[in-house]
Design an enzyme around this catalytic site. Structure first.
Site, PDB file in Angstrom:
ATOM      1  N   SER A   1       0.835  -1.194   0.000  1.00 35.21           N
ATOM      2  CA  SER A   1       0.000   0.000   0.000  1.00 35.21           C
ATOM      3  C   SER A   1       0.865   1.237   0.000  1.00 35.21           C
ATOM      4  O   SER A   1       2.021   1.209   0.439  1.00 35.21           O
ATOM      5  CB  SER A   1      -0.904   0.026   1.232  1.00 35.21           C
ATOM      6  OG  SER A   1      -0.145   0.305   2.399  1.00 35.21           O
ATOM      7  N   ASP A   2       0.319   2.319  -0.461  1.00 33.98           N
ATOM      8  CA  ASP A   2       0.951   3.598  -0.208  1.00 33.98           C
ATOM      9  C   ASP A   2       0.678   3.961   1.258  1.00 33.98           C
ATOM     10  O   ASP A   2      -0.183   3.370   1.904  1.00 33.98           O
ATOM     11  CB  ASP A   2       0.396   4.674  -1.156  1.00 33.98           C
ATOM     12  CG  ASP A   2       1.398   5.781  -1.423  1.00 33.98           C
ATOM     13  OD1 ASP A   2       2.307   5.983  -0.585  1.00 33.98           O
ATOM     14  OD2 ASP A   2       1.291   6.447  -2.472  1.00 33.98           O
ATOM     15  N   TRP A   3       1.398   4.938   1.780  1.00 36.30           N
ATOM     16  CA  TRP A   3       1.271   5.284   3.191  1.00 36.30           C
ATOM     17  C   TRP A   3      -0.103   5.896   3.458  1.00 36.30           C
ATOM     18  O   TRP A   3      -0.435   6.948   2.913  1.00 36.30           O
ATOM     19  CB  TRP A   3       2.378   6.261   3.578  1.00 36.30           C
ATOM     20  CG  TRP A   3       3.677   5.552   3.778  1.00 36.30           C
ATOM     21  CD1 TRP A   3       4.264   5.230   4.961  1.00 36.30           C
ATOM     22  CD2 TRP A   3       4.541   5.049   2.772  1.00 36.30           C
ATOM     23  NE1 TRP A   3       5.435   4.557   4.748  1.00 36.30           N
ATOM     24  CE2 TRP A   3       5.639   4.423   3.415  1.00 36.30           C
ATOM     25  CE3 TRP A   3       4.500   5.031   1.382  1.00 36.30           C
ATOM     26  CZ2 TRP A   3       6.675   3.820   2.726  1.00 36.30           C
ATOM     27  CZ3 TRP A   3       5.537   4.424   0.690  1.00 36.30           C
ATOM     28  CH2 TRP A   3       6.607   3.832   1.361  1.00 36.30           C
TER      29      TRP A   3
ATOM     30  N   GLY B   1      -2.823   4.291   2.637  1.00 35.53           N
ATOM     31  CA  GLY B   1      -3.727   3.815   1.601  1.00 35.53           C
ATOM     32  C   GLY B   1      -4.565   2.623   2.012  1.00 35.53           C
ATOM     33  O   GLY B   1      -5.388   2.145   1.227  1.00 35.53           O
TER      34      GLY B   1
END
Length: 899
Positions: free
Chosen positions: A234-236, A238
């Site tokens: 995941s993105d931070w 996300g």
């Protein structure tokens, strides 16, 4: 640890020895003070740490213990895309992979495969432009270059991540057809051709579902349709749920452990998540690590080859520079025929022009454009310099009126420009100031936009605390009116702010703490001096949210028409006295903020106009990450787009201006005449209970396709780029494939018909088959970069990309190849097509454009057309005193449950 076994066999052996807690640990990223973004090692099983770094344009090192936090600053990906050269993309990837490994990192969070859909998007500079074929070919080469080393490349941001505004909540609504034909194509190439090790899902929602919890996109498309065998992170911020993300196919949550970590461990123990699901996540991660050598070749820290990699950065930057306009053939410059040059622009003396946010790199060294011109011009040419305006910073992205320039401000008792600034580490202006200095402007934007190492030259060490904590500041001095008339002042703040002029409170912005602007009109008389004071308290409660933190304050104004600022007049006088003028202007692109308009920020447009009026032999060097307005275009002789060209920016620009390098860059993105001409201007934004809903109403008409379909003439078209020579195209022939597995092929001859050796990027566009009413009139189907000596001819052969002749069926959920004989067009840009071959060879040109002309123009521009606290440990104390701003920022967000 038997390296003779296949990665799958080794992964199975390892998985059988892991505990549930260790598997969950592997699926849970951390934000560690010593190592940055990090998954600590599992020593019991010899599983190495995953040490991650950002890297679109170089390795971002958020701590000083490694190489003093410095790495090679490479050209921004948009500049790399402008080379149209996959071989150079592989070189950039090789530098990235090499430096990641040598600075102790084995996961590189890049490249960015998002397409540049909106011209104002803050991260356009991180992309490879607007066309999926060009983006695919450049991305694959970068990935292969990175993964030549024991470093995992990460394709991001999956998928349709196209803007920064509301990026945590926006719902990007796109039809299945265009999702596959446009936005998924670079990811498909990254998986099938680049064999990328990891994919990062974005913050945004796609058709109503958060990207990191979208089972259809992750399992059905990425794993099933594309055959991805790496792992998804995941993105931070996300990730939004434990069960939804786990079931959808997310393998690793970065970097807070809020929904994985102990939450995932408990979900398995409680039966809500099946244990085999976690097994699959751990297996995908360790298999990628094993397959790319992370177990067998541990990362190391060592010196970087600064000179060698700097030269590579320069070579890529040179090839990406685009000559947009060259009226009268002013370029290339002849140092023997020039006696004096005026270099104008505050950022001409800036050591490194680059994007902000996670893409920011602290370079190993840097060459300014001013120094590059002086070095190349030699001792026989006088090179003068004037700033003309103030440097461009992240504050220029704040809402409100343009900032008041330093040239009309003066601190108490000093002859300098600007105001005396005092900073307190509290929000009450209590006690003695922690910092006292002179600030050129009241224009401060701290927090995520200054995401950088604390040794960054643009932010003093003593100011770093203010990027994370609450503070107060006061600016005092004198304002000298540059004209007579009404001046509208604006004060933009996140927190509380006040403006006094001559002791009277003009603006009181102390009620709302949200980011916004207040205005007031004041009558001033030219030459009169006024006492001015601005107080600001950075006390907005943004901590713990998914927004930027830190301080945002800017004093802006709107001046009476015709006002010219003193510093601009000074620059124009300097330019008038020299043989020619080079004006360097820039924008500021960054994560988390989109640009407010297409205009160059600050007073740069006025600067170009006044310098051009003083000296018609004016060259404008654009250092931008995306398209900009050019209201002065008809008044200047030459325009060069240098993008963010890396740490050798000064030498790269000078070598092109003086003709040591014949420019061959081509635009990977359309430059519109006005924002109203773009697809974004035609669509509204609705909202639902979660956030904004943005419909891609242009369908498949992304970028140049839109302008072709609507008959709009861009300022500069996709694929445009001039040369110091000219090229002739002849003899196009289309060859049918020998078998269904082969591609159609177009052959043609290119002749360098000019006086200089040069390089041309020949572009092939294919017309849609079958009268598809939703398809674009044409799309890029291939390209070839050809270097020719003066007078040389060469026969060139280009395969027609099969996807340019196929369409995605939302009914069959599959690609439908076209059966017709294609019509292809060959030329120097999407609007400068010289040859036609195939079904419509006798038509004389591409749809919606003038007949081909035969020779490339060299003059003017175109006319139209693991659970935290668990078994691993290893984050510990940093002990290096160089804690990166970004690491501490993200640590503020962490709400990890500990046992």
């Amino acid at each position: 640890m038997d390296a003779s076994l296949a990665p799958d066999a080794r992964a199975d052996l390892l998985l059988s020895a892991m505990t549930l807690e260790e598997k969950v640990d592997l699926a849970t990223g951390e934000s560690c003070l010593l190592y940055g973004f990090y998954n600590a090692p599992i020593a019991r099983l010899a599983i190495p740490a995953l040490t991650m770094t950002d890297g679109p344009a170089g390795i971002r090192i958020p701590y000083r213990r490694v190489n003093d936090g410095r790495a090679t600053l490479l050209p921004a990906p948009i500049a790399l895309a402008a080379t149209w050269d996959p071989d150079l993309a592989a070189v950039q990837g090789d530098v990235l992979g090499s430096e990641a490994f040598s600075t102790g990192h084995n996961v590189l969070l890049g490249p960015t495969l998002d397409l540049a859909r909106l011209p104002l998007a803050g991260r356009n500079f991180e992309t490879f432009g607007e066309d999926p074929l060009l983006a695919s070919r450049m991305a694959v080469a970068v990935i292969q270059g990175i993964q030549r080393h024991p470093v995992l490349a990460t394709a991001k941001h999956y998928s349709t991540y196209t803007q920064e505004r509301d990026r945590f909540t926006v719902d990007e609504r796109v039809d299945e057809r265009w999702l596959h034909e446009l936005y998924l194509r670079p990811f498909e190439s990254a998986v099938r051709d680049g064999h990328v090790a990891a994919v990062m899902c974005g913050f945004n929602r796609v058709n109503g579902v958060f990207a990191c919890e979208d089972r259809a996109l992750l399992r059905d498309v990425l794993d099933g349709e594309l055959g991805f065998d790496g792992y998804v992170m995941s993105d931070w911020g996300g990730t939004h749920t434990t069960l939804g993300a786990a079931a959808a196919g997310l393998d690793q949550e970065l970097a807070f452990g809020k929904y994985f970590g102990w939450a995932l461990f408990d979900a398995v123990q409680g039966g809500a998540v099946a244990a085999p699901m976690v097994d699959a996540k751990a297996r995908r991660i360790v298999r990628s690590m094993l397959g790319h050598g992370l177990f067998d070749q541990p990362v190391q820290e060592g010196p970087l080859p600064d000179a060698e990699h700097g030269q590579r950065s320069r070579e890529i930057g040179e090839q990406g520079i685009v000559l947009l306009q060259n009226a009268g053939g002013l370029l290339p410059l002849d140092a023997s025929a020039v006696h004096s040059i005026a270099v104008i622009g505050a950022d001409a003396a800036n050591a490194s022009t680059e994007g902000g946010g996670a893409a920011r790199v602290e370079p190993t060294y840097a060459v300014t454009p001013l120094d590059g011109v002086r070095e190349r011009a030699g001792g026989g040419v006088r090179v003068d310099y004037a700033a003309g305006t103030d440097p461009i910073t992240a504050a220029h992205l704040l809402p409100g009126l343009p900032p008041v320039p330093s040239s009309v401000l003066s601190p108490p008792g000093a002859s300098a420009h600007g105001l005396e600034a005092e900073y307190w580490s509290n929000t009450r202006f209590d006690g003695d100031p922690d910092i006292r200095r002179v600030d050129g402007q009241v224009a401060v934007s701290l927090g995520f936009f200054s995401y950088q190492s604390v040794n960054a030259s643009s932010v003093p060490q003593s100011l770093v605390q203010y990027t994370l904590s609450r503070f107060s500041a006061r600016w005092t001095g004198t304002l000298t009116a540059p004209a007579t008339g009404p001046f509208q002042f604006s004060l933009t703040t996140r927190g509380r702010g006040w403006l006094w002029i001559d002791g009277s409170l003009v603006i009181d912005d102390s009620v709302s703490h949200d980011l916004g602007s207040k205005t007031a009109t004041v009558q001033l008389v030219a030459g009169e001096r006024h006492a001015i004071r601005i107080d600001y308290a950075a006390d907005a409660d943004a901590i713990g949210t998914k927004t930027d933190v830190g301080g945002d304050v800017m004093l802006g104004w709107e001046v009476p028409a015709g006002t010219v600022f003193p510093s601009v007049r000074e620059a124009a006088r300097l330019a008038a006295a020299d043989d020619l003028a080079i004006v360097v202007v820039r924008d500021y692109g960054t994560e988390e903020r989109d640009r407010p308009s297409l205009a160059l920020p600050g007073d740069q447009d006025q600067l170009v106009r006044e310098v051009a009026a003083a000296n018609p032999r004016t060259i404008v060097v654009l250092m931008t990450g995306q398209p900009v307005d050019m209201p002065w275009l008809g008044s200047v002789a030459a325009v060069v787009e240098a993008w963010y060209p890396g740490q050798e920016q000064g030498r790269a620009i000078a070598r092109v201006l003086f003709g040591d390098v014949n420019p061959s860059g081509k635009l990977p993105i359309t430059f519109p005449r006005t924002l109203a001409d773009t697809p974004a201007a035609s669509q509204g934004v609705a909202s639902d209970a979660v956030g904004p809903v943005l419909t891609f109403s242009e369908g498949g008409l992304l970028g140049y396709r839109w302008y072709d379909a609507r008959g709009l003439g861009p300022l500069f078209p996709f694929g445009h780029g001039l040369s110091y020579t000219s090229f002739r195209y002849d003899g196009a022939e289309l060859t049918s494939p020998a078998s269904p597995a082969d591609a159609w092929r177009v052959g043609f001859t290119i002749t360098n018909a000019g006086p200089r050796d040069g390089t041309e990027v020949a572009q092939v566009y294919a017309e849609a088959c079958g009268g598809d009413p939703e398809a674009a009139p044409k799309q890029l189907a291939g390209f070839a970069k050809v270097s020719l000596r003066a007078g040389e001819s060469r026969r060139v052969s280009v395969d027609v990309d099969p996807r340019s002749r196929s369409s995605w069926s939302a009914t069959a959920h599959a690609w439908q190849p076209a059966s017709c004989t294609p019509t292809v067009y060959v030329g120097s840009s999407s609007r400068d097509l010289r040859l036609t071959a195939g079904a419509a060879a006798s038509s004389g040109g591409a749809p919606g454009q003038a007949p081909p002309t035969g020779t490339s123009p060299t003059g003017t521009s175109p006319g139209g057309g693991g659970p935290a606290g668990g078994s691993r440990g290893g984050c510990g104390q940093s002990g290096d005193g160089g804690l990166g701003v970004g690491l501490a920022l993200w640590a503020l967000f962490s709400r990890r449950r500990r046992r």
